[in-house]
Design a protein around this motif. Sequence first.
Motif, PDB file in Angstrom:
ATOM      1  N   LEU A 176       0.828  -1.203   0.000  1.00  0.00           N
ATOM      2  CA  LEU A 176       0.000   0.000   0.000  1.00  0.00           C
ATOM      3  C   LEU A 176       0.861   1.250   0.000  1.00  0.00           C
ATOM      4  O   LEU A 176       0.599   2.208  -0.740  1.00  0.00           O
ATOM      5  N   GLN A 177       1.912   1.243   0.821  1.00  0.00           N
ATOM      6  CA  GLN A 177       2.799   2.395   0.857  1.00  0.00           C
ATOM      7  C   GLN A 177       3.513   2.585  -0.477  1.00  0.00           C
ATOM      8  O   GLN A 177       3.661   3.710  -0.970  1.00  0.00           O
ATOM      9  N   GLY A 179       2.350   1.676  -3.351  1.00  0.00           N
ATOM     10  CA  GLY A 179       1.348   2.195  -4.273  1.00  0.00           C
ATOM     11  C   GLY A 179       1.134   3.686  -4.102  1.00  0.00           C
ATOM     12  O   GLY A 179       0.973   4.420  -5.093  1.00  0.00           O
ATOM     13  N   ARG A 180       1.133   4.144  -2.859  1.00  0.00           N
ATOM     14  CA  ARG A 180       0.973   5.581  -2.618  1.00  0.00           C
ATOM     15  C   ARG A 180       2.150   6.372  -3.184  1.00  0.00           C
ATOM     16  O   ARG A 180       1.967   7.431  -3.803  1.00  0.00           O
ATOM     17  N   LEU A 181       3.359   5.847  -2.956  1.00  0.00           N
ATOM     18  CA  LEU A 181       4.533   6.530  -3.488  1.00  0.00           C
ATOM     19  C   LEU A 181       4.519   6.561  -5.007  1.00  0.00           C
ATOM     20  O   LEU A 181       4.878   7.566  -5.632  1.00  0.00           O
ATOM     21  N   ALA A 183       1.831   6.481  -6.883  1.00  0.00           N
ATOM     22  CA  ALA A 183       0.800   7.428  -7.298  1.00  0.00           C
ATOM     23  C   ALA A 183       1.321   8.861  -7.227  1.00  0.00           C
ATOM     24  O   ALA A 183       1.056   9.680  -8.114  1.00  0.00           O
ATOM     25  N   GLU A 184       2.059   9.162  -6.161  1.00  0.00           N
ATOM     26  CA  GLU A 184       2.635  10.501  -6.049  1.00  0.00           C
ATOM     27  C   GLU A 184       3.656  10.752  -7.156  1.00  0.00           C
ATOM     28  O   GLU A 184       3.709  11.839  -7.733  1.00  0.00           O
TER      29      GLU A 184
END
Length: 429
Positions: A176-177, A179-181, A183-184
Amino acid sequence: MGSALGLGSQYPADHARPPAVRPLRQASSVDVEHDRFETLWGGLPPHVLLIEDDEGDALLVEELVEDSGIAVRLGRARSLAHGLRQLQADPPQCVLLDLHLPDAQGLDALKRVLAASAEAAVVVLTGLSEEQAGLAAVAAGAQDYLVKGRLEADVFMRAIRYAVQRKQTERAAAALQTGRLRAEENARLERGLLPTPLLIDDTVSVCARYRPGRAQALLGGDFYDVVQTSDGSTHAVVGDVSGHGPDEAALGVCLRVAWRAFVMAGARGQDLLDLLEKILVAERSGPEIFATLISLTRRPGDGHVSVQRAGHPGFLVRSADGVRLEAVAGGPALGIMPDWDSDWPVTEIPVEPSGAVMLFTDGLIEGRTGPGSQRLDEQGLLDIAGRHTHLPADPFVDALIHTAQDLAADWGGLADDVAVLHLEWNTSP
């Protein structure tokens, strides 16, 4: 090595094992634990690897598994080296690791197991006097520790199940982390690759689309841009950096920004592509990286567009009579032969005053549409465009992309990035 379980020394390896004596337990407890294991592993026996050199300790682990009433595929390694080989050959869900092995001691053994397997949960086995070592192992990355002299079958199996669940939770949180990175990172790259057109009037309308390849977590190196200079001329580019990933995307951003700066500074024709190739060679991560592009200019009142191609596909021209494909003469991709005096000729292509053009990257036409090497290619795209030539810009572009996706869906989909740029002039003869 002496057994830390307190019972292992009673049964040397060369003596027959006495019949196992199972403690009385409530059937419901066994059934519940069995159901939990079946749910966790989808009904398959979990694979647990025991790395333990002491035969007595290993024997009692086997008894604990048998007494639990739960089907477990228990593997055994007598040294860390043997265990690491088994980790690679037949990855388990859980590793039971003794911290005192012939070829590794303490946290060094744990670190080597963690380095060898990112997916297996690790439960450390410690002696009665080594509880601090177990706590240190958990702090170093193990999911749990068990004190050998305090084990019961139900507690033992529950600890394995919880350790595996903890590992799965840790991996999910890490994904999840990540994926967030990503996305950013996508958002930052997108701002550079897919800019807002710089227009000074409404004589040209722009429709742009970008679709990352199905297997890409990050945007690739496809880019586009449109600017109008102070004389009213419209300039556009679509390009594609070879490869995928953040380095290629960053290079695409660099080339896109350089193209805009050079055009606004007055660079045209051969000079423009010479400058872009110099930028690519200076900024690329390796000599194998290259970029293709197609660039065009239309001055106010001209009945044509001036086009340059560098190893890129052709483009579509739309008019009142329909749509046609133009594959003008071009030169090599940028960066292919940087030490040679490459030539990128400028070709004038007729376009009606209120006509339109569509530029695209090869991801739109290289998806497989049948067995073998059968692909859409430029002629297939032209056939699709001919069926939708009556549509306005936005639905026209969307129809071409969606149709290409549908044709490739059963053959792996569109694997490469797709960038499309549609320009339509709002002027009269």
